[in-house]
Design a protein around this motif. Structure first.
Motif, PDB file in Angstrom:
ATOM      1  N   PRO A   7       0.816  -1.197   0.000  1.00 36.03           N
ATOM      2  CA  PRO A   7       0.000   0.000   0.000  1.00 36.03           C
ATOM      3  C   PRO A   7       0.854   1.253   0.000  1.00 36.03           C
ATOM      4  O   PRO A   7       1.930   1.287   0.578  1.00 36.03           O
ATOM      5  N   SER A   8       0.373   2.292  -0.665  1.00 37.50           N
ATOM      6  CA  SER A   8       1.111   3.537  -0.692  1.00 37.50           C
ATOM      7  C   SER A   8       1.145   4.163   0.693  1.00 37.50           C
ATOM      8  O   SER A   8       0.238   3.952   1.493  1.00 37.50           O
ATOM      9  N   PRO A   9       2.190   4.949   1.002  1.00 37.01           N
ATOM     10  CA  PRO A   9       2.252   5.638   2.282  1.00 37.01           C
ATOM     11  C   PRO A   9       1.075   6.580   2.441  1.00 37.01           C
ATOM     12  O   PRO A   9       0.383   6.897   1.482  1.00 37.01           O
ATOM     13  N   PRO A  10       0.855   7.058   3.688  1.00 37.24           N
ATOM     14  CA  PRO A  10      -0.263   7.960   3.922  1.00 37.24           C
ATOM     15  C   PRO A  10      -0.185   9.195   3.043  1.00 37.24           C
ATOM     16  O   PRO A  10       0.875   9.589   2.583  1.00 37.24           O
ATOM     17  N   ASP A  21      -2.399  13.618  -5.834  1.00 35.60           N
ATOM     18  CA  ASP A  21      -3.510  12.771  -6.242  1.00 35.60           C
ATOM     19  C   ASP A  21      -2.916  11.398  -6.488  1.00 35.60           C
ATOM     20  O   ASP A  21      -2.127  11.195  -7.407  1.00 35.60           O
ATOM     21  N   HIS A  22      -3.306  10.416  -5.653  1.00 37.00           N
ATOM     22  CA  HIS A  22      -2.656   9.110  -5.726  1.00 37.00           C
ATOM     23  C   HIS A  22      -3.297   8.163  -6.750  1.00 37.00           C
ATOM     24  O   HIS A  22      -2.957   6.985  -6.789  1.00 37.00           O
ATOM     25  N   ALA A  26       0.587   4.690  -7.731  1.00 34.97           N
ATOM     26  CA  ALA A  26       1.075   3.329  -7.485  1.00 34.97           C
ATOM     27  C   ALA A  26       1.721   2.730  -8.723  1.00 34.97           C
ATOM     28  O   ALA A  26       2.833   2.184  -8.663  1.00 34.97           O
ATOM     29  N   LYS A  27       1.055   2.833  -9.862  1.00 27.98           N
ATOM     30  CA  LYS A  27       1.607   2.254 -11.096  1.00 27.98           C
ATOM     31  C   LYS A  27       2.875   2.973 -11.517  1.00 27.98           C
ATOM     32  O   LYS A  27       3.829   2.350 -12.010  1.00 27.98           O
ATOM     33  N   MET A  78       8.261   1.394  -1.521  1.00 27.11           N
ATOM     34  CA  MET A  78       8.792   0.043  -1.413  1.00 27.11           C
ATOM     35  C   MET A  78       9.063  -0.314   0.040  1.00 27.11           C
ATOM     36  O   MET A  78       8.712  -1.399   0.515  1.00 27.11           O
ATOM     37  N   LYS A  79       9.662   0.597   0.796  1.00 27.38           N
ATOM     38  CA  LYS A  79      10.002   0.331   2.185  1.00 27.38           C
ATOM     39  C   LYS A  79       8.791   0.383   3.102  1.00 27.38           C
ATOM     40  O   LYS A  79       8.733  -0.329   4.095  1.00 27.38           O
TER      41      LYS A  79
END
Length: 206
Positions: A7-10, A21-22, A26-27, A78-79
């Motif tokens: 999942p993406s960070p907050p 705007d997320h 991610a991609k 990634m982390k």
């Protein structure tokens, strides 16, 4: 510790203050890691990332003003995936928690991770302004997770409240970064156990 995507960070604003705007992030960040692993930092272009992500160039350039900034955010994603504070293991002991956060990688995953870390090292050496941001992306998520483990251990009386948990929470994450960026070798479970049993636990109980 692994470098699997997750999942993406907050929600956060970028270093330029823009609101993110997320929807496509991610991609694009996944594509960044793929391109980094394949061609390295010097060979990577933001156009290559856009093509890999099947995103318009304008979409990428609106979110990230430089490829250094894009790489830092990709490393952070990634982390963050395995050090998510909302999904931390709770084994009942500090040692168990520290070891439970580690995830073994396949040979292929390990090689990909090292290629990405090599690219990150190259970026830091050529773009010094990103050194602090890279540390925040690479070390801080794991240090925050270890600090949460240590605070729990203090609360249950496992370690003394006087222990310097702020400093000790950074030891393993920093050594993991050193292995990847300087020694160019995987951070394996055997080394983790050595650090936990030989350094962290004894220091916490001093």
């Amino acid at each position: 510790m692994t470098d699997d995507d997750g999942p993406s960070p907050p929600e956060q604003t970028g270093r330029t203050g823009r609101k993110r705007d997320h929807t496509r992030d991610a991609k694009i960040l996944d594509a960044t890691l793929d391109v980094l692993a394949e061609v390295g930092y010097s060979g990577m272009t933001m156009d290559m990332v856009a093509a890999r992500a099947k995103a318009g160039k304008a979409t990428v350039y609106r979110r990230w003003s430089s490829k250094g900034e894009l790489v830092v955010d990709a490393i952070a994603r990634m982390k963050y995936s395995k050090a998510d504070a909302g999904n931390l293991p709770d084994t009942g002991t500090l040692r168990g928690d520290l070891l439970a956060l580690y995830r073994p990688q396949t040979i292929e995953e390990g090689e990909r991770t090292l290629r990405i870390m090599t690219a990150l090292a190259s970026m830091i050496s050529t773009e010094h302004t990103f050194a602090e941001a890279a540390d925040t992306a690479l070390v801080k998520p794991w240090a925050d997770a270890h600090l949460a483990f240590m605070r729990r251990a203090v609360d249950r009386g496992e370690i003394p409240a006087t222990a310097d948990i702020e400093t000790l929470s950074r030891v393993v994450p920093t050594m993991a970064a050193y292995c990847a960026l300087v020694q160019r070798r995987p951070f394996d479970r055997e080394f983790l156990v050595t650090l936990v049993d030989g350094v962290i636990m004894p220091a916490l109980h001093l």
